[in-house]
Scaffold this motif. Structure first.
Motif, PDB file in Angstrom:
ATOM      1  N   GLU A  70       0.859  -1.189   0.000  1.00  0.00           N
ATOM      2  CA  GLU A  70       0.000   0.000   0.000  1.00  0.00           C
ATOM      3  C   GLU A  70       0.895   1.240   0.000  1.00  0.00           C
ATOM      4  OE1 GLU A  70      -2.185   0.517   3.626  1.00  0.00           O
ATOM      5  OE2 GLU A  70      -3.712   1.782   2.692  1.00  0.00           O
ATOM      6  N   GLY A  71       0.493   2.249  -0.737  1.00  0.00           N
ATOM      7  CA  GLY A  71       1.289   3.485  -0.767  1.00  0.00           C
ATOM      8  C   GLY A  71       2.681   3.229  -1.322  1.00  0.00           C
ATOM      9  N   ALA A 106       6.738   2.223  -6.296  1.00  0.00           N
ATOM     10  CA  ALA A 106       5.288   2.144  -6.109  1.00  0.00           C
ATOM     11  C   ALA A 106       4.549   2.485  -7.398  1.00  0.00           C
ATOM     12  CB  ALA A 106       4.865   3.102  -4.999  1.00  0.00           C
ATOM     13  N   TYR A 107       3.345   1.997  -7.459  1.00  0.00           N
ATOM     14  CA  TYR A 107       2.396   2.327  -8.537  1.00  0.00           C
ATOM     15  C   TYR A 107       2.166   3.842  -8.533  1.00  0.00           C
ATOM     16  CZ  TYR A 107      -2.442   2.668 -10.323  1.00  0.00           C
ATOM     17  OH  TYR A 107      -3.590   3.024 -10.986  1.00  0.00           O
ATOM     18  N   ASP A 108       2.106   4.437  -9.728  1.00  0.00           N
ATOM     19  CA  ASP A 108       1.945   5.896  -9.816  1.00  0.00           C
ATOM     20  C   ASP A 108       0.696   6.393  -9.100  1.00  0.00           C
ATOM     21  OD1 ASP A 108       4.273   6.197 -11.199  1.00  0.00           O
ATOM     22  OD2 ASP A 108       3.327   6.282 -13.186  1.00  0.00           O
ATOM     23  N   GLY A 109      -0.334   5.581  -9.111  1.00  0.00           N
ATOM     24  CA  GLY A 109      -1.586   5.984  -8.468  1.00  0.00           C
ATOM     25  C   GLY A 109      -1.702   5.512  -7.026  1.00  0.00           C
ATOM     26  N   ALA A 110      -0.567   5.114  -6.420  1.00  0.00           N
ATOM     27  CA  ALA A 110      -0.608   4.593  -5.051  1.00  0.00           C
ATOM     28  C   ALA A 110      -1.179   5.630  -4.091  1.00  0.00           C
ATOM     29  CB  ALA A 110       0.793   4.182  -4.617  1.00  0.00           C
ATOM     30  N   ARG A 111      -1.957   5.133  -3.148  1.00  0.00           N
ATOM     31  CA  ARG A 111      -2.554   6.001  -2.126  1.00  0.00           C
ATOM     32  C   ARG A 111      -3.013   5.120  -0.979  1.00  0.00           C
ATOM     33  NH1 ARG A 111      -7.740   4.724  -2.209  1.00  0.00           N
ATOM     34  NH2 ARG A 111      -8.702   3.989  -4.134  1.00  0.00           N
ATOM     35  N   PRO A 112      -3.241   5.680   0.187  1.00  0.00           N
ATOM     36  CA  PRO A 112      -3.800   4.891   1.286  1.00  0.00           C
ATOM     37  C   PRO A 112      -5.152   4.313   0.873  1.00  0.00           C
ATOM     38  CG  PRO A 112      -2.961   6.985   2.099  1.00  0.00           C
ATOM     39  CD  PRO A 112      -2.918   7.076   0.606  1.00  0.00           C
ATOM     40  N   GLY A 113      -5.348   3.067   1.177  1.00  0.00           N
ATOM     41  CA  GLY A 113      -6.613   2.405   0.839  1.00  0.00           C
ATOM     42  C   GLY A 113      -6.564   1.636  -0.462  1.00  0.00           C
ATOM     43  N   LEU A 114      -5.532   1.855  -1.261  1.00  0.00           N
ATOM     44  CA  LEU A 114      -5.360   1.104  -2.507  1.00  0.00           C
ATOM     45  C   LEU A 114      -4.244   0.081  -2.309  1.00  0.00           C
ATOM     46  CD1 LEU A 114      -5.280   2.396  -6.140  1.00  0.00           C
ATOM     47  CD2 LEU A 114      -3.485   0.864  -5.324  1.00  0.00           C
ATOM     48  N   ALA A 115      -4.540  -1.177  -2.545  1.00  0.00           N
ATOM     49  CA  ALA A 115      -3.553  -2.243  -2.395  1.00  0.00           C
ATOM     50  C   ALA A 115      -3.077  -2.716  -3.756  1.00  0.00           C
ATOM     51  CB  ALA A 115      -4.154  -3.416  -1.630  1.00  0.00           C
ATOM     52  N   ASP A 145      -9.994  -0.336  -0.273  1.00  0.00           N
ATOM     53  CA  ASP A 145     -11.149   0.032  -1.099  1.00  0.00           C
ATOM     54  C   ASP A 145     -10.898  -0.191  -2.581  1.00  0.00           C
ATOM     55  OD1 ASP A 145      -9.898   2.471  -2.192  1.00  0.00           O
ATOM     56  OD2 ASP A 145     -10.192   3.294  -0.189  1.00  0.00           O
ATOM     57  N   GLU A 146      -9.636  -0.479  -2.939  1.00  0.00           N
ATOM     58  CA  GLU A 146      -9.328  -0.750  -4.345  1.00  0.00           C
ATOM     59  C   GLU A 146      -8.084  -1.640  -4.416  1.00  0.00           C
ATOM     60  OE1 GLU A 146      -8.861   2.749  -6.709  1.00  0.00           O
ATOM     61  OE2 GLU A 146      -8.735   1.656  -8.593  1.00  0.00           O
ATOM     62  N   PHE A 147      -8.054  -2.506  -5.441  1.00  0.00           N
ATOM     63  CA  PHE A 147      -6.929  -3.420  -5.641  1.00  0.00           C
ATOM     64  C   PHE A 147      -6.409  -3.246  -7.079  1.00  0.00           C
ATOM     65  CE2 PHE A 147      -9.738  -5.194  -2.491  1.00  0.00           C
ATOM     66  CZ  PHE A 147      -8.882  -5.636  -1.493  1.00  0.00           C
TER      67      PHE A 147
END
Length: 200
Positions: A70-71, A106-115, A145-147
């Protein structure tokens, strides 16, 4: 019976066995480093961050694995000297450089809540027995909330079929230079949002 645990809950005694599933599942991707899976497992075991990997256990043995981050979390922490001890000075150095450049970040769109789910693979003797499905269903019950799954080879029909069955949808496809030599042409990325995960 398939039991899914986080690798750090299983303990250090499983580190090498998790590495063995990893290197056999991605043998084609790792063959530059060595074509001997035992050598690869020895070289890579140290870098696996156990609290970022989940393991499907069948009869006490790791049958499938996947990382969850995450993140800006990473799932590997490679050590150059450890790789050089196993692979030799030059191959160890190049392996360290390649792992850092290709497998970290990390994934460019990484954010808390996205795994981000990565390195999903099943041990050869456990393929076709529903182990990967059980592992993925377990991961989709984690409180995100998102994978996202990134960089799936477009020729990996079993994986793409499983992810679609679970509700993932493709959101990106990028061609890869020289990939045809490895038998594929592009990497596919997929995502699943929580409401869809609950229905899967």
């Amino acid at each position: 019976m398939i039991d899914v645990k986080r690798a750090d809950e299983l303990g250090e005694g499983y580190r090498r066995r998790v590495a063995e599933v990893l290197v056999r599942g991605f043998a084609e991707d790792f063959e530059y480093f060595s074509k001997d899976p035992d050598v690869l497992a020895e070289a890579f075991a140290h870098m696996i961050l156990l609290d970022r990997f989940y393991v499907a256990i069948v009869d006490g043995e790791p049958a499938a694995i996947a990382s969850v981050t995450e993140g800006d979390q990473e799932c590997f922490d490679p050590d150059r000297r450890a790789m050089q001890r196993t692979l030799g000075w030059w191959h160890g150095l190049m392996s360290f450089v390649i792992v850092r450049s290709q497998f970290l970040g990390a994934y460019d769109g990484a954010r808390p809540g996205l795994a981000e789910i990565g390195f999903v693979t099943t041990a050869p003797q456990s393929q076709g027995k529903g182990v990967a499905t059980a592992l993925m269903r377990h991961l989709l019950r984690l409180p995100y909330d998102e994978f996202v799954l990134r960089d799936i080879k477009d020729t990996n029909a079993p994986a793409l079929g499983l992810y679609r069955k679970l509700g993932f949808v493709e959101f990106d496809s990028r061609p890869v230079a020289f990939a045809k030599r490895a038998g594929f042409s592009s990497y596919v990325s997929m995502r699943l949002q929580r409401n869809a995960a609950a229905r899967a």
